[in-house]
Design an enzyme around this catalytic site. Structure first.
Site, PDB file in Angstrom:
ATOM      1  N   GLU A 149       0.815  -1.122   0.067  1.00 26.79           N
ATOM      2  CA  GLU A 149       0.089  -0.121   0.038  1.00 26.79           C
ATOM      3  C   GLU A 149       0.971   1.193   0.115  1.00 26.79           C
ATOM      4  OE1 GLU A 149      -3.259   0.778  -0.147  1.00 26.79           O
ATOM      5  OE2 GLU A 149      -2.559   2.686   0.126  1.00 26.79           O
ATOM      6  N   ASP A 154      -8.428   1.586  -7.984  1.00 29.77           N
ATOM      7  CA  ASP A 154      -8.960   2.654  -8.677  1.00 29.77           C
ATOM      8  C   ASP A 154      -9.168   2.391 -10.040  1.00 29.77           C
ATOM      9  OD1 ASP A 154      -8.509   3.886  -6.141  1.00 29.77           O
ATOM     10  OD2 ASP A 154      -6.291   4.416  -6.555  1.00 29.77           O
ATOM     11  N   LYS A 196     -10.407   8.029 -17.122  1.00 30.54           N
ATOM     12  CA  LYS A 196     -10.220   8.891 -17.800  1.00 30.54           C
ATOM     13  C   LYS A 196      -9.214   8.402 -18.841  1.00 30.54           C
ATOM     14  CE  LYS A 196     -10.872  13.298 -15.359  1.00 30.54           C
ATOM     15  NZ  LYS A 196     -10.082  14.329 -14.385  1.00 30.54           N
ATOM     16  N   ASP A 250     -15.774  -3.029  -9.326  1.00 34.38           N
ATOM     17  CA  ASP A 250     -16.999  -2.854  -9.521  1.00 34.38           C
ATOM     18  C   ASP A 250     -17.227  -2.109 -10.963  1.00 34.38           C
ATOM     19  OD1 ASP A 250     -15.757  -0.171  -8.912  1.00 34.38           O
ATOM     20  OD2 ASP A 250     -18.027   0.578  -8.425  1.00 34.38           O
TER      21      ASP A 250
HETATM   22  C1  LIG Z   1     -10.091   1.699  -4.119  1.00 27.98           C
HETATM   23  S1  LIG Z   1      -8.932   1.186  -2.749  1.00 27.98           S
HETATM   24  C2  LIG Z   1      -9.097  -0.260  -2.533  1.00 27.98           C
HETATM   25  C3  LIG Z   1      -8.409  -0.973  -1.169  1.00 27.98           C
HETATM   26  C4  LIG Z   1      -8.736  -2.439  -0.718  1.00 27.98           C
HETATM   27  N1  LIG Z   1      -8.054  -3.116  -1.948  1.00 27.98           N
HETATM   28  C5  LIG Z   1     -10.344  -2.716  -0.594  1.00 27.98           C
HETATM   29  O1  LIG Z   1     -10.711  -3.365  -1.691  1.00 27.98           O
HETATM   30  O2  LIG Z   1     -10.876  -2.108   0.367  1.00 27.98           O
HETATM   31  C6  LIG Z   1      -7.512   1.308  -3.643  1.00 27.98           C
HETATM   32  C7  LIG Z   1      -6.143   1.245  -2.895  1.00 27.98           C
HETATM   33  O3  LIG Z   1      -4.927   1.258  -3.637  1.00 27.98           O
HETATM   34  C8  LIG Z   1      -3.945   1.913  -3.281  1.00 27.98           C
HETATM   35  N2  LIG Z   1      -2.985   2.184  -4.214  1.00 27.98           N
HETATM   36  C9  LIG Z   1      -3.254   2.883  -5.577  1.00 27.98           C
HETATM   37  N3  LIG Z   1      -2.699   2.940  -6.232  1.00 27.98           N
HETATM   38  C10 LIG Z   1      -1.416   2.357  -5.849  1.00 27.98           C
HETATM   39  C11 LIG Z   1      -0.238   1.882  -6.135  1.00 27.98           C
HETATM   40  N4  LIG Z   1       0.344   2.154  -7.344  1.00 27.98           N
HETATM   41  N5  LIG Z   1       0.679   1.475  -5.170  1.00 27.98           N
HETATM   42  C12 LIG Z   1       0.180   1.178  -4.074  1.00 27.98           C
HETATM   43  N6  LIG Z   1      -1.093   1.203  -3.560  1.00 27.98           N
HETATM   44  C13 LIG Z   1      -1.718   1.806  -4.459  1.00 27.98           C
HETATM   45  C14 LIG Z   1      -4.568   3.124  -2.816  1.00 27.98           C
HETATM   46  O4  LIG Z   1      -3.988   4.032  -1.888  1.00 27.98           O
HETATM   47  C15 LIG Z   1      -5.822   2.485  -2.205  1.00 27.98           C
HETATM   48  O5  LIG Z   1      -5.470   2.334  -0.624  1.00 27.98           O
END
Ligand SMILES: C[S@@+](CC[C@H](N)C(=O)[O-])C[C@H]1O[C@@H](n2cnc3c(N)ncnc32)[C@H](O)[C@@H]1O
Length: 206
Positions: free
Chosen positions: A62, A112, A116, A149
């Site tokens: 993370e 995420d 875009k 989703d």
């Molecule tokens: C939408 S959240 C989903 C968190 C978890 N997997 C859940 O389903 O509850 C996406 C997570 O990925 C982390 N994240 C996004 N891009 C990342 C990257 N390149 N490296 C490490 N973490 C990343 C974000 O900080 C966030 O905590």
């Protein structure tokens, strides 16, 4: 060699050398299977899986410190000796830092969606080079589990996977096997959204 930080963050891993691959034993002692959770967020999934499967190890990656610290707290409070978390960008972890062939399963859950067009390259599951790196981190016969989703992201990931000869799709319905819910999954299901699942089995490289 990597150090595990002393109390109050005994579950966080800080490599001594960020420019060499870690070894399996730098992550966990012993031979228990290791599962990797990419973008583990606050660690609810990790903690639930770790308490359900005490004979497996769970490593979260993370990039946000606040979320890493929440994983730490959950691990201390739950006395989860089988959890570790690494604060680093997942592209770097996957491409350069994590040991080859170490993971029995990789979980990539609710990433995420980057809707875009100019951010398309950030949809990691749609990049063949990212899939190839995940393949190299898995043990023989290991699994990659992806859930989102976001239907466009899912369909694009599916299309990329169909052109990939080193993973095979396997069935995955919600109740096929124990699988803890993640924080974002719970939130999105409560909002009435649908989760799309992709389960891939590692194939030998042709
Ligand atoms: C939408 S959240 C989903 C968190 C978890 N997997 C859940 O389903 O509850 C996406 C997570 O990925 C982390 N994240 C996004 N891009 C990342 C990257 N390149 N490296 C490490 N973490 C990343 C974000 O900080 C966030 O905590």
């Amino acid at each position: 060699m990597a150090k595990i930080e002393p109390f109050p963050f005994p579950h966080e891993i800080y490599p001594d050398d960020w420019f060499s691959r870690l070894r399996r034993e730098d992550l966990f002692p012993g031979d228990a299977p290791i599962e990797l959770d990419l973008g583990c967020g606050d660690g609810s999934f990790l903690a639930r899986m770790a308490s359900h499967f005490p004979d497996r190890n769970f490593l979260g990656v993370e990039r946000l410190l606040g979320r890493v610290r929440k994983v730490s707290r959950k691990s201390v409070v739950g006395d989860l000796a089988n959890v570790r978390v690494l604060r680093v960008d997942s592209n770097y972890a996957v491409g350069w830092l994590l040991p080859l062939g170490f993971a029995s399963r990789i979980h990539f859950l609710c990433p995420d969606p980057w809707p875009k067009k100019k951010h398309a390259a950030r949809r990691q599951m749609c990049r063949m080079d990212f899939l190839a790196s995940l393949h190299s981190l898995l043990e023989d016969d290991g699994e990659l589990l992806f859930m989102t989703d976001d239907e466009p992201y899912f369909l694009e990931a599916l299309e990329v996977q169909e052109g990939c000869d080193f993973f095979a799709r396997e069935p995955w319905e919600e109740r096929d096997f124990f699988y803890a819910r993640t924080d974002f999954e719970e939130q999105w299901l409560a909002e009435g959204r649908t989760m799309h699942r992709l389960r891939l089995r590692k194939l030998p490289r042709p």
